[in-house]
Enzyme design. Structure first.
Site, PDB file in Angstrom:
ATOM      1  N   ASN A 192      32.386  37.952  41.320  1.00 53.04           N
ATOM      2  CA  ASN A 192      33.744  37.792  41.866  1.00 53.04           C
ATOM      3  C   ASN A 192      33.844  38.210  43.342  1.00 53.04           C
ATOM      4  OD1 ASN A 192      35.366  38.671  38.728  1.00 53.04           O
ATOM      5  ND2 ASN A 192      34.919  36.643  39.552  1.00 53.04           N
ATOM      6  N   ASP A 222      40.537  36.302  31.261  1.00 53.74           N
ATOM      7  CA  ASP A 222      40.346  35.134  32.143  1.00 53.74           C
ATOM      8  C   ASP A 222      41.580  34.232  32.160  1.00 53.74           C
ATOM      9  OD1 ASP A 222      38.921  33.557  33.881  1.00 53.74           O
ATOM     10  OD2 ASP A 222      37.864  32.448  32.308  1.00 53.74           O
ATOM     11  N   ARG A 269      37.660  36.462  24.582  1.00 54.22           N
ATOM     12  CA  ARG A 269      37.816  35.849  25.904  1.00 54.22           C
ATOM     13  C   ARG A 269      39.050  34.956  25.882  1.00 54.22           C
ATOM     14  NH1 ARG A 269      33.640  33.781  30.371  1.00 54.22           N
ATOM     15  NH2 ARG A 269      35.169  33.144  31.920  1.00 54.22           N
ATOM     16  N   TRP A 316      46.925  30.127  35.366  1.00 56.70           N
ATOM     17  CA  TRP A 316      48.299  30.459  34.955  1.00 56.70           C
ATOM     18  C   TRP A 316      49.233  30.302  36.161  1.00 56.70           C
ATOM     19  CZ3 TRP A 316      52.069  34.040  36.257  1.00 56.70           C
ATOM     20  CH2 TRP A 316      53.062  34.298  35.306  1.00 56.70           C
TER      21      TRP A 316
HETATM   22  C1  IPE Z   1      34.777  36.516  34.305  1.00 59.09           C
HETATM   23  O1  IPE Z   1      35.677  35.540  34.678  1.00 59.09           O
HETATM   24  C2  IPE Z   1      35.012  37.770  35.083  1.00 59.09           C
HETATM   25  C3  IPE Z   1      36.233  38.485  34.768  1.00 59.09           C
HETATM   26  C4  IPE Z   1      37.097  38.176  33.837  1.00 59.09           C
HETATM   27  C5  IPE Z   1      36.458  39.676  35.545  1.00 59.09           C
HETATM   28  P1  IPE Z   1      35.316  34.452  35.776  1.00 59.09           P
HETATM   29  O2  IPE Z   1      36.506  33.580  35.924  1.00 59.09           O
HETATM   30  O3  IPE Z   1      34.834  35.109  37.024  1.00 59.09           O
HETATM   31  O4  IPE Z   1      34.111  33.681  35.105  1.00 59.09           O
HETATM   32  P2  IPE Z   1      33.581  32.200  35.325  1.00 59.09           P
HETATM   33  O5  IPE Z   1      33.348  32.056  36.800  1.00 59.09           O
HETATM   34  O6  IPE Z   1      34.640  31.259  34.855  1.00 59.09           O
HETATM   35  O7  IPE Z   1      32.352  32.107  34.515  1.00 59.09           O
HETATM   36  C1  IPE Z   2      40.476  36.338  35.623  1.00 57.59           C
HETATM   37  O1  IPE Z   2      41.210  35.215  35.997  1.00 57.59           O
HETATM   38  C2  IPE Z   2      40.577  37.472  36.613  1.00 57.59           C
HETATM   39  C3  IPE Z   2      39.354  37.710  37.369  1.00 57.59           C
HETATM   40  C4  IPE Z   2      38.239  37.069  37.245  1.00 57.59           C
HETATM   41  C5  IPE Z   2      39.406  38.778  38.349  1.00 57.59           C
HETATM   42  P1  IPE Z   2      40.637  34.142  37.005  1.00 57.59           P
HETATM   43  O2  IPE Z   2      40.975  34.597  38.397  1.00 57.59           O
HETATM   44  O3  IPE Z   2      39.202  33.922  36.784  1.00 57.59           O
HETATM   45  O4  IPE Z   2      41.490  32.871  36.643  1.00 57.59           O
HETATM   46  P2  IPE Z   2      40.938  31.394  36.462  1.00 57.59           P
HETATM   47  O5  IPE Z   2      39.833  31.450  35.469  1.00 57.59           O
HETATM   48  O6  IPE Z   2      40.476  30.922  37.797  1.00 57.59           O
HETATM   49  O7  IPE Z   2      42.112  30.632  35.951  1.00 57.59           O
HETATM   50 MG    MG Z   3      38.194  32.654  35.566  1.00 56.97          MG
END
Ligand code: IPE
Ligand code: IPE
Ligand code: MG
Length: 269
Positions: A82, A34, A202, A39
């Site tokens: 997602n 995550d 995580r 980033w």
């Molecule tokens: C969890 O991250 C899913 C993946 C890492 C693929 P998210 O960014 O989607 O989770 P939430 O929305 O912060 O709970």
């Molecule tokens: C994790 O990073 C990748 C996926 C969930 C696909 P995020 O895209 O959730 O990044 P943040 O949490 O918004 O920073």
């Molecule tokens: Mg995220």
């Protein structure tokens, strides 16, 4: 100057793969990767820039787990939720997935890694599905680390599908409700051929599970890292594993029971 010195000192204490003791290594590590979006935002860039840079962290982590002889590594790459992200972001993630699968077949082969996938794989775009199937087939004889990508994965969806299948088996008299036990439920999950998760990591400082492997992490040790996923490095992985090795996994028993010679005394006795 002071910053540089601090960084040098930090590098000296940073742990490497060689510092990890062999005994008590987790058999199955799962990672919620995550923080890609944040980033990128920190650098004034679009979220997709973060995803692009996250790919390198995936490659390094997979290689490091193979070197450490971790039997199972499961990466949460795309959740059922997602799909609700902006279309451009979802398309970029799918494009990156296809490109990485093509490019990394060599890495998987060189490291004897077997690819596996869990989730609603049939809901992925055809080109992703096809590429994934191809790499899974080409690496199926590998005997090292099993790398499982969780794609279009949601734990509740997985449990719902398992319950539906079991209900239909009961309805067709293929199984009696009395015979449904934990093993049978486990056998109906996407992860039926994987052991339970030992260590769940995580990144990005978030302390939640986000619908990942709810059944399979029942007794996993949880480890949270503040770094965003593109910044996740060897020393983060090593620290997580070493931290895990220092924990006492009691599985409901007492410390004294674990210390005693006979660890198999049933609780009811
Ligand atoms: C969890 O991250 C899913 C993946 C890492 C693929 P998210 O960014 O989607 O989770 P939430 O929305 O912060 O709970
Ligand atoms: C994790 O990073 C990748 C996926 C969930 C696909 P995020 O895209 O959730 O990044 P943040 O949490 O918004 O920073
Ligand atoms: Mg995220």
């Amino acid at each position: 100057m002071a910053g540089n010195h601090a960084e040098t000192v930090l590098n000296e204490v940073r742990k490497t793969l060689a510092d990890v003791q062999e005994s008590g290594r987790p058999k199955h590590i799962a990672i919620i990767m995550d923080g890609n979006g944040r980033w990128a935002k920190q650098r004034g860039k679009l979220r997709v820039f973060g995803h692009e840079n996250g790919v390198e962290a995936v490659r390094k982590t997979v290689e490091n787990c193979a070197r450490l002889k971790i039997d199972y590594l499961t990466l949460y790459a795309f959740s059922t939720e997602n799909w609700n992200r902006p279309k451009l972001e979802v398309e970029t993630l799918m494009r990156l997935l296809v490109a990485s699968l093509r490019r990394e077949l060599k890495t998987l082969t060189e490291n004897n890694i077997k690819l596996n996938a869990i989730g609603r794989i049939d809901s992925l775009p055809d080109r992703v599905h096809k590429e994934l199937k191809e790499v899974i087939e080409k690496t199926s004889s590998h005997t090292g680390t099993t790398l499982t990508l969780a794609l279009s994965y949601g734990s509740r969806e997985e449990l719902k599908t398992a319950v539906k299948t079991l209900c239909s088996k009961v309805k067709n008299n293929l199984i009696s409700p009395d015979h449904i036990d934990e093993t049978i439920i486990n056998n109906h999950l996407y992860t039926h051929d994987l052991p339970d998760v030992d260590l769940l990591i995580r990144t990005s400082g978030e302390h939640r599970i986000s619908n990942f492997l709810l059944w399979q992490i029942a007794y996993a040790e949880l480890y949270f890292v503040d770094a965003f996923w593109p910044d996740f490095q060897e020393h983060h992985l090593v620290e997580a594993i070493m931290n895990y090795q220092n924990r006492e996994r009691r599985f409901g028993k007492t410390s004294e029971q674990l210390d005693s010679a006979d660890r198999t005394i049933p609780l009811s006795e």
